[in-house]
Design a protein around this motif. Structure first.
Motif, mmCIF file in Angstrom:
data_model
loop_
_atom_site.group_PDB
_atom_site.id
_atom_site.type_symbol
_atom_site.label_atom_id
_atom_site.label_comp_id
_atom_site.label_asym_id
_atom_site.label_seq_id
_atom_site.Cartn_x
_atom_site.Cartn_y
_atom_site.Cartn_z
ATOM 1 N N ARG A 242 -3.640 -0.726 -1.490
ATOM 2 C CA ARG A 242 -4.155 -1.777 -0.612
ATOM 3 C C ARG A 242 -3.725 -3.129 -1.141
ATOM 4 O O ARG A 242 -3.751 -3.369 -2.356
ATOM 5 N N ASP B 36 -6.560 -7.433 4.934
ATOM 6 C CA ASP B 36 -5.977 -6.420 4.061
ATOM 7 C C ASP B 36 -5.079 -5.470 4.843
ATOM 8 O O ASP B 36 -5.164 -5.378 6.069
ATOM 9 N N ARG C 108 -3.642 -1.332 4.282
ATOM 10 C CA ARG C 108 -3.828 -0.112 3.506
ATOM 11 C C ARG C 108 -2.649 0.833 3.746
ATOM 12 O O ARG C 108 -2.144 0.939 4.869
#
Length: 217
Positions: free
Chosen positions: A25, A41, A43
């Motif tokens: 991440r 973010d 991932r």
């Protein structure tokens, strides 16, 4: 909680020993200095059990929040996250309360809803949209350049037709311990060890290992 007038970039790698899967991440924290903050973010999954092996994106999340002080030791935060997955969108509104003792110990609690914006086949085969309530608790302590934190989370599926979360039941829990070391005012490496479920349908648990680093300016 985000730092005033600062931006932080975080990279984190994890490994779950039960399913033998790696993941990554990258996250950016931005504090405007005006009681408003943002997080973004991305991932990534790793194919099979290899580290950095044929990495594919596993979703992204955008968060906006507002925070303020109640008194010198207490502050609160409220916001919402939009979690974008390959299946669709999940809305996650949340509130959080933080208390800092004068001796460096801190207590935090966070309550959140997770509301799916897409259908999933339920236990009887008919579609449903998952609604999960989650409560997270944190106990932390800072000692010089070291920061220690224990986290306990509990989840519950609120839809009667919803799939089980763990051990063929509608609730789940997890533990996590984080140790962070401040190299200087910019760099903070960290390690984490967590206990999480391995399957929706059995009581098997697994250990999740994480290592990462944060850079703040």
């Amino acid at each position: 909680m985000a730092n005033d007038h600062k931006t932080t970039i975080e990279y984190r790698h994890d490994y779950r020993d039960g399913v033998k899967k790696h993941g990554d991440r990258v996250k950016v924290f931005l504090d405007t200095g005006q009681n408003i903050g943002f997080e973004l973010d991305a991932r990534y999954n790793n194919e099979d059990d290899g580290m950095y092996n044929h990495m594919t994106m596993n979703g992204s999340e955008f968060t906006a929040f507002y925070y303020d002080k109640i008194n010198a030791n207490t502050n609160w935060l409220a916001g919402t996250s939009l979690d974008f997955t390959k299946e669709g969108l999940v809305y996650i509104p949340f509130v959080r309360l933080n208390y800092q003792f004068d001796n460096g110990i801190r207590l935090q609690g966070r309550y959140k809803w997770k509301v799916w914006d897409y259908d999933v086949n339920g236990v009887d085969g008919t579609p449903y949209r998952s609604k999960i309530q989650q409560f997270d608790t944190f106990v932390g302590y800072r000692y010089h350049d070291w920061n220690f934190q224990y986290q306990f989370d509990i989840f519950r599926e609120m839809e009667s037709n919803g799939l089980p979360l763990y051990d063929d039941k509608k609730w789940d829990y997890q533990h996590n311990v984080v140790v962070t070391y401040s190299l200087n005012k910019n760099w903070r490496p960290f390690v984490e060890v967590g206990n999480i479920k391995e399957s929706r349908y059995t009581d098997e648990r697994q250990t999740r290992y994480r290592v990462g680093i944060k850079y703040t300016w």
